[in-house]
Design an enzyme around this catalytic site. Structure first.
Site, PDB file in Angstrom:
ATOM      1  N   GLY A 293       1.210  -1.290  -0.239  1.00  0.00           N
ATOM      2  CA  GLY A 293       0.119  -0.368   0.440  1.00  0.00           C
ATOM      3  C   GLY A 293       1.059   0.728   0.088  1.00  0.00           C
ATOM      4  N   CYS A 362      -8.375  23.285  16.433  1.00  0.00           N
ATOM      5  CA  CYS A 362      -8.608  24.174  17.926  1.00  0.00           C
ATOM      6  C   CYS A 362      -7.350  22.911  18.797  1.00  0.00           C
ATOM      7  CB  CYS A 362      -9.463  24.104  18.196  1.00  0.00           C
ATOM      8  SG  CYS A 362      -9.770  25.875  20.406  1.00  0.00           S
TER       9      CYS A 362
HETATM   10  N1  LLP Z   1      -2.277  -5.838   4.428  1.00  0.00           N
HETATM   11  C1  LLP Z   1      -2.548  -5.539   5.512  1.00  0.00           C
HETATM   12  C2  LLP Z   1      -4.282  -6.978   5.490  1.00  0.00           C
HETATM   13  C3  LLP Z   1      -2.959  -4.943   6.145  1.00  0.00           C
HETATM   14  O1  LLP Z   1      -3.324  -4.524   6.923  1.00  0.00           O
HETATM   15  C4  LLP Z   1      -1.694  -3.215   5.580  1.00  0.00           C
HETATM   16  C5  LLP Z   1      -1.704  -2.795   6.355  1.00  0.00           C
HETATM   17  C6  LLP Z   1      -1.169  -3.688   4.170  1.00  0.00           C
HETATM   18  C7  LLP Z   1      -1.786  -5.086   3.338  1.00  0.00           C
HETATM   19  C8  LLP Z   1      -0.536  -2.776   3.685  1.00  0.00           C
HETATM   20  O2  LLP Z   1       0.161  -2.282   4.002  1.00  0.00           O
HETATM   21  P1  LLP Z   1       1.363  -1.128   3.506  1.00  0.00           P
HETATM   22  O3  LLP Z   1       1.746  -2.439   2.818  1.00  0.00           O
HETATM   23  O4  LLP Z   1       0.736   0.266   3.738  1.00  0.00           O
HETATM   24  O5  LLP Z   1       2.664  -1.315   4.529  1.00  0.00           O
HETATM   25  N2  LLP Z   1      -1.467   4.364   8.953  1.00  0.00           N
HETATM   26  C9  LLP Z   1      -1.209   3.139   9.533  1.00  0.00           C
HETATM   27  C10 LLP Z   1      -1.182   2.373   8.689  1.00  0.00           C
HETATM   28  C11 LLP Z   1      -1.926   0.709   9.149  1.00  0.00           C
HETATM   29  C12 LLP Z   1      -1.880   0.073   8.141  1.00  0.00           C
HETATM   30  C13 LLP Z   1      -2.678  -0.787   8.207  1.00  0.00           C
HETATM   31  N3  LLP Z   1      -2.325  -2.353   6.792  1.00  0.00           N
HETATM   32  C14 LLP Z   1       0.509   5.228   9.076  1.00  0.00           C
HETATM   33  O6  LLP Z   1      -0.508   5.781   8.589  1.00  0.00           O
HETATM   34  O7  LLP Z   1       1.338   4.252   9.160  1.00  0.00           O
END
Ligand code: LLP
Length: 432
Positions: A293, A362
């Site tokens: 992602g 705020c």
């Molecule tokens: N697959 C699953 C099952 C996941 O839960 C996630 C991310 C991904 C793939 C993708 O992960 P990536 O390649 O993006 O690292 N809000 C947090 C990140 C939360 C990730 C949630 N799951 C942040 O802003 O760092």
């Protein structure tokens, strides 16, 4: 020089993205605004697709983890780049279907999918549902039976690897709300339930070990744990699992401290481990999936803000206030996430001012970065925060009734809006 190759400085000393002057963009489209470089996103997609094709002889699939940045245009791009989609809610499924994404390439995650979401997914011919718990398995079986269809499922396994710690650890039992534990026998128990469930086909297994990971070893270890479990399933039940989804989590560059490795560097040792284990355990090499992602979209966008006031508090700090903040980027307040910032209209000048970038909400904690170096800033400057392409817009809010910013895409020198700026009317649209 920058956190992404899509950024540069032009002759006027302005920051560019995809070759387009960000100061001009700010002038024309207003601020705050999030700007993506489409070619850079597509290049990332291709790197993943090419390396998975190469490592698994075309027997694999890349799913874009839509939660990082979900909108119609991102779904279209992912589809165009021959990827599937990891979706985690009815809303993400709806977005994908509206974008014309083939339902069979949607993989539905989540630890608490509602009955309505599961029904919606199955009625629309979702590709795979990643089952989180026995209750959900039961519900899927019931809906599939009623509709006279077979639901293809994966089971989410906790491989017992914590990649969030600096030195990753392999623990017995990790406290985690997602999926089935191996150590307690819970996972094997549910495999038996899934194999016996009516109108359900246990097509594969899934795991995801964390996010923003730079080490390669935890990914290899996770693959090993999962292949061992596939071997155990065969031994105990006779069932042969043929699909293995290893999740996402590949790290990107937010600041000079971050040292991402190439996608191939993850993929090669992981695929070698899977092939080695398949041969050793007399199993077929599974169809392998990954779910990047952040590494697709994260480093390929900047957020542009206009500097309002600069507040110098002698012997304390200098606040540079911007016209956005936690509403478009809650990652600093949530995770103390690191970012690189600069004055886009003075990008060629030295960073000689230590500042704390403050949002307009705020809330004292509404900061984007503390004690960071930027060019000497004054009212009217355009402040760029880099690597804001993942988990920024997707986690944005209307706190303080602040409208969400516009999102733009730059491609081959042209700029287009992919998400309109919210208006005040949008902010009250559900109010009665
Ligand atoms: N697959 C699953 C099952 C996941 O839960 C996630 C991310 C991904 C793939 C993708 O992960 P990536 O390649 O993006 O690292 N809000 C947090 C990140 C939360 C990730 C949630 N799951 C942040 O802003 O760092």
């Amino acid at each position: 020089m920058f956190v992404s190759d899509c950024l540069n400085i032009n002759n006027e000393g302005h920051l560019t993205i995809g070759g387009v002057d960000t100061v001009e963009i700010a002038k024309e489209y207003g601020t705050p605004v999030i700007v993506y470089d489409e070619n850079a996103i597509r290049k990332n997609c291709r790197s993943f697709v090419d390396s998975i094709d190469e490592c698994y002889d075309g027997n694999g699939r890349v799913l874009y983890a839509n939660k990082a940045f979900s909108c119609l245009e991102m779904c279209r791009i992912a589809n165009d780049e021959k990827m599937g989609l990891d979706v985690v809610s009815g809303g993400e499924i709806y977005t994908a279907l509206k974008a014309g994404f083939p339902a069979e390439k949607l993989y539905f995650h989540g630890n608490n999918k509602s009955y309505a979401e599961l029904k919606y997914a199955l009625e629309n011919g979702i590709g795979r549902i990643i089952v989180d718990n026995p209750d959900e398995l039961q519900t899927i079986s019931e809906i599939a039976k009623e509709s006279g269809i077979t639901a293809n499922i994966y089971m989410r396994i906790k491989p017992g690897i914590d990649a969030h710690t600096h030195d990753f650890i392999k623990t017995g039992q990790i406290d985690c709300k997602f999926g089935f534990a191996l150590e307690t026998g819970e996972a094997m128990e549910c495999v038996r339930l899934a194999l016996a469930a009516e109108n359900v086909n246990l097509a594969g297994l899934h795991c995801h070990i964390g996010s923003q990971i730079f080490d390669i070893d935890p990914f290899v270890l996770a693959a090993e744990v999962m292949m061992n479990f596939i071997a155990d399933i065969k031994k105990e039940t006779g069932a042969v699992i043929t699909e293995l989804d290893l999740g996402g989590g590949f790290g990107i560059k937010y600041s000079e401290k971050d040292k991402p490795v190439s996608f191939g560097s993850y993929m090669k040792p992981v695929s070698a481990k899977i092939k080695e284990m398949a041969a050793e355990k007399d199993l077929p090499v599974p169809f392998v999936l990954i779910e990047p992602g952040r590494s697709i979209a994260g480093a390929e966008a900047v957020t542009l803000y206009t500097v309002g006031n600069v507040k110098k508090i002698p012997d304390v700090r200098t606040y540079v206030a911007i016209d956005g903040g936690m509403t478009d980027n809650p990652r600093y307040i949530l995770y103390q996430a690191e970012y690189t910032a600069l004055c886009a209209n003075k990008a060629d000048r030295p960073k000689d001012m230590q500042v704390t970038i403050a949002g307009k909400c705020c809330e004292s904690g509404d900061l984007i970065q503390e004690n960071t170096m930027i060019q000497t800033a004054q009212k009217g400057d355009i402040l760029a925060v880099l690597s804001t392409g993942a988990y920024n817009y997707s986690m944005s809010s209307n706190y303080n009734r602040v409208p969400r910013p516009a999102v733009l895409m730059v491609k081959d020198g042209n700029v287009r809006t992919i998400i309109k700026r919210e208006t005040y009317e949008d902010v009250i649209r559900n109010d009665l």
